[in-house]
Design a protein around this motif. Sequence first.
Motif, PDB file in Angstrom:
ATOM      1  N   ASP A  14       0.846  -1.142  -0.126  1.00  7.09           N
ATOM      2  CA  ASP A  14      -0.038   0.025  -0.061  1.00  7.09           C
ATOM      3  C   ASP A  14       0.626   1.198   0.073  1.00  7.09           C
ATOM      4  O   ASP A  14       1.758   1.243   0.752  1.00  7.09           O
ATOM      5  CB  ASP A  14      -0.957   0.041   1.206  1.00  7.09           C
ATOM      6  CG  ASP A  14      -1.925  -1.073   1.367  1.00  7.09           C
ATOM      7  OD1 ASP A  14      -2.538  -1.286   0.082  1.00  7.09           O
ATOM      8  OD2 ASP A  14      -2.033  -1.757   2.165  1.00  7.09           O
ATOM      9  N   THR A  35      -0.981   4.305  -4.775  1.00  7.14           N
ATOM     10  CA  THR A  35      -1.507   2.964  -5.214  1.00  7.14           C
ATOM     11  C   THR A  35      -2.902   2.601  -4.763  1.00  7.14           C
ATOM     12  O   THR A  35      -2.907   1.535  -3.907  1.00  7.14           O
ATOM     13  CB  THR A  35      -0.492   1.855  -5.301  1.00  7.14           C
ATOM     14  OG1 THR A  35       0.025   1.690  -4.115  1.00  7.14           O
ATOM     15  CG2 THR A  35       0.505   2.065  -6.108  1.00  7.14           C
ATOM     16  N   CYS A  73      -1.003  -2.668  -4.479  1.00  6.87           N
ATOM     17  CA  CYS A  73      -0.151  -2.822  -5.510  1.00  6.87           C
ATOM     18  C   CYS A  73       0.106  -4.342  -5.400  1.00  6.87           C
ATOM     19  O   CYS A  73       0.851  -4.777  -4.398  1.00  6.87           O
ATOM     20  CB  CYS A  73       1.091  -2.079  -5.520  1.00  6.87           C
ATOM     21  SG  CYS A  73       2.163  -2.312  -6.838  1.00  6.87           S
ATOM     22  N   TRP A 103       6.209   1.266  -9.159  1.00  6.02           N
ATOM     23  CA  TRP A 103       4.952   0.540  -9.702  1.00  6.02           C
ATOM     24  C   TRP A 103       4.581   1.024 -11.064  1.00  6.02           C
ATOM     25  O   TRP A 103       5.092   1.940 -11.633  1.00  6.02           O
ATOM     26  CB  TRP A 103       3.798   0.584  -8.837  1.00  6.02           C
ATOM     27  CG  TRP A 103       3.590   2.372  -8.770  1.00  6.02           C
ATOM     28  CD1 TRP A 103       3.898   3.157  -7.770  1.00  6.02           C
ATOM     29  CD2 TRP A 103       2.536   3.039  -9.471  1.00  6.02           C
ATOM     30  NE1 TRP A 103       3.471   4.262  -7.834  1.00  6.02           N
ATOM     31  CE2 TRP A 103       2.742   4.268  -8.894  1.00  6.02           C
ATOM     32  CE3 TRP A 103       1.882   2.784 -10.591  1.00  6.02           C
ATOM     33  CZ2 TRP A 103       1.894   5.422  -9.229  1.00  6.02           C
ATOM     34  CZ3 TRP A 103       1.051   3.923 -10.977  1.00  6.02           C
ATOM     35  CH2 TRP A 103       1.112   5.156 -10.478  1.00  6.02           C
ATOM     36  N   GLU A 104       3.571   0.237 -11.614  1.00  2.00           N
ATOM     37  CA  GLU A 104       3.135   0.701 -13.020  1.00  2.00           C
ATOM     38  C   GLU A 104       1.698   0.270 -13.093  1.00  2.00           C
ATOM     39  O   GLU A 104       1.327  -0.832 -12.011  1.00  2.00           O
ATOM     40  CB  GLU A 104       3.917  -0.190 -14.259  1.00  2.00           C
ATOM     41  CG  GLU A 104       3.551  -1.742 -14.283  1.00  2.00           C
ATOM     42  CD  GLU A 104       4.054  -2.150 -15.548  1.00  2.00           C
ATOM     43  OE1 GLU A 104       4.781  -1.532 -16.255  1.00  2.00           O
ATOM     44  OE2 GLU A 104       4.109  -3.469 -15.427  1.00  2.00           O
ATOM     45  N   ALA A 105       0.928   0.993 -13.860  1.00  7.54           N
ATOM     46  CA  ALA A 105      -0.627   0.433 -13.940  1.00  7.54           C
ATOM     47  C   ALA A 105      -0.528  -0.100 -15.410  1.00  7.54           C
ATOM     48  O   ALA A 105      -0.585   0.523 -16.411  1.00  7.54           O
ATOM     49  CB  ALA A 105      -1.472   1.884 -13.985  1.00  7.54           C
ATOM     50  N   LYS A 155      -5.855  -5.838 -14.723  1.00  7.54           N
ATOM     51  CA  LYS A 155      -5.888  -6.143 -13.314  1.00  7.54           C
ATOM     52  C   LYS A 155      -4.961  -7.349 -13.037  1.00  7.54           C
ATOM     53  O   LYS A 155      -5.026  -8.283 -13.736  1.00  7.54           O
ATOM     54  CB  LYS A 155      -7.175  -6.546 -12.683  1.00  7.54           C
ATOM     55  CG  LYS A 155      -8.089  -5.143 -12.417  1.00  7.54           C
ATOM     56  CD  LYS A 155      -9.275  -5.590 -11.632  1.00  7.54           C
ATOM     57  CE  LYS A 155     -10.038  -4.125 -11.634  1.00  7.54           C
ATOM     58  NZ  LYS A 155      -9.669  -3.360 -10.483  1.00  7.54           N
ATOM     59  N   TYR A 196      -5.767  -6.304  -8.834  1.00  4.37           N
ATOM     60  CA  TYR A 196      -4.968  -5.166  -8.424  1.00  4.37           C
ATOM     61  C   TYR A 196      -4.849  -4.078  -9.608  1.00  4.37           C
ATOM     62  O   TYR A 196      -4.223  -4.674 -10.573  1.00  4.37           O
ATOM     63  CB  TYR A 196      -3.741  -5.147  -7.485  1.00  4.37           C
ATOM     64  CG  TYR A 196      -4.125  -6.082  -6.234  1.00  4.37           C
ATOM     65  CD1 TYR A 196      -4.712  -5.160  -5.007  1.00  4.37           C
ATOM     66  CD2 TYR A 196      -4.030  -7.227  -6.235  1.00  4.37           C
ATOM     67  CE1 TYR A 196      -4.982  -5.756  -3.932  1.00  4.37           C
ATOM     68  CE2 TYR A 196      -4.516  -7.749  -4.919  1.00  4.37           C
ATOM     69  CZ  TYR A 196      -4.925  -7.220  -3.784  1.00  4.37           C
ATOM     70  OH  TYR A 196      -5.327  -7.983  -2.797  1.00  4.37           O
ATOM     71  N   ASP A 197      -4.939  -2.836  -9.450  1.00  2.00           N
ATOM     72  CA  ASP A 197      -4.924  -2.043 -10.938  1.00  2.00           C
ATOM     73  C   ASP A 197      -3.377  -1.726 -10.905  1.00  2.00           C
ATOM     74  O   ASP A 197      -2.906  -1.030 -11.987  1.00  2.00           O
ATOM     75  CB  ASP A 197      -5.389  -0.589 -10.769  1.00  2.00           C
ATOM     76  CG  ASP A 197      -7.056  -0.846 -10.755  1.00  2.00           C
ATOM     77  OD1 ASP A 197      -7.421  -1.790 -11.475  1.00  2.00           O
ATOM     78  OD2 ASP A 197      -7.744  -0.200 -10.075  1.00  2.00           O
ATOM     79  N   TYR A 198      -2.584  -1.776  -9.709  1.00  2.00           N
ATOM     80  CA  TYR A 198      -0.838  -1.423  -9.860  1.00  2.00           C
ATOM     81  C   TYR A 198      -0.098  -2.963  -9.935  1.00  2.00           C
ATOM     82  O   TYR A 198      -0.649  -3.829  -9.048  1.00  2.00           O
ATOM     83  CB  TYR A 198      -0.907  -0.806  -8.687  1.00  2.00           C
ATOM     84  CG  TYR A 198      -1.685   0.675  -9.099  1.00  2.00           C
ATOM     85  CD1 TYR A 198      -1.434   1.539  -9.762  1.00  2.00           C
ATOM     86  CD2 TYR A 198      -2.842   0.735  -7.986  1.00  2.00           C
ATOM     87  CE1 TYR A 198      -2.065   2.975  -9.876  1.00  2.00           C
ATOM     88  CE2 TYR A 198      -3.810   1.865  -8.041  1.00  2.00           C
ATOM     89  CZ  TYR A 198      -3.305   2.893  -9.205  1.00  2.00           C
ATOM     90  OH  TYR A 198      -4.291   4.059  -9.221  1.00  2.00           O
ATOM     91  N   ARG A 199       1.005  -2.979 -10.246  1.00  2.00           N
ATOM     92  CA  ARG A 199       1.871  -3.842 -10.315  1.00  2.00           C
ATOM     93  C   ARG A 199       3.293  -3.251 -10.176  1.00  2.00           C
ATOM     94  O   ARG A 199       3.769  -2.285 -10.717  1.00  2.00           O
ATOM     95  CB  ARG A 199       2.129  -4.724 -11.670  1.00  2.00           C
ATOM     96  CG  ARG A 199       2.853  -5.858 -11.487  1.00  2.00           C
ATOM     97  CD  ARG A 199       3.003  -6.487 -13.060  1.00  2.00           C
ATOM     98  NE  ARG A 199       3.856  -5.844 -13.958  1.00  2.00           N
ATOM     99  CZ  ARG A 199       5.145  -5.846 -13.860  1.00  2.00           C
ATOM    100  NH1 ARG A 199       5.711  -6.536 -12.991  1.00  2.00           N
ATOM    101  NH2 ARG A 199       5.909  -5.093 -14.606  1.00  2.00           N
ATOM    102  N   ALA A 200       3.939  -3.769  -9.022  1.00  2.00           N
ATOM    103  CA  ALA A 200       5.280  -3.470  -8.605  1.00  2.00           C
ATOM    104  C   ALA A 200       6.031  -3.791  -9.786  1.00  2.00           C
ATOM    105  O   ALA A 200       6.150  -4.800 -10.276  1.00  2.00           O
ATOM    106  CB  ALA A 200       5.747  -4.313  -7.264  1.00  2.00           C
TER     107      ALA A 200
END
Length: 74
Positions: free
Chosen positions: A19, A23, A27, A52-54, A58, A62-66
């Motif tokens: 968190d 994000t 994430c 992170w990236e969007a 999903k 999750y909308d975000y990925r490390a």
Amino acid sequence: MVMATVREWDDEQGWGVLDSPETPGGCFGHFTDIQATGFRTLSAGQQVDLTWEAPGFKQDGYDYRAVSIVPRTA
């Protein structure tokens, strides 16, 4: 890079949720994103630096990925 907090981490599966203010909702992170030699796991409540990236879809809900996770040391 932003400071984030590990919400949960599954040692066996090698992934978890981080968190940060950037994000919302969390994430998704994987042990392969951890940028520290020998680290395969993180602990709930641990502070990390997160890139992170969007990705536009999903990742496990999750909308975000490390992209990069750097554990903070005291």
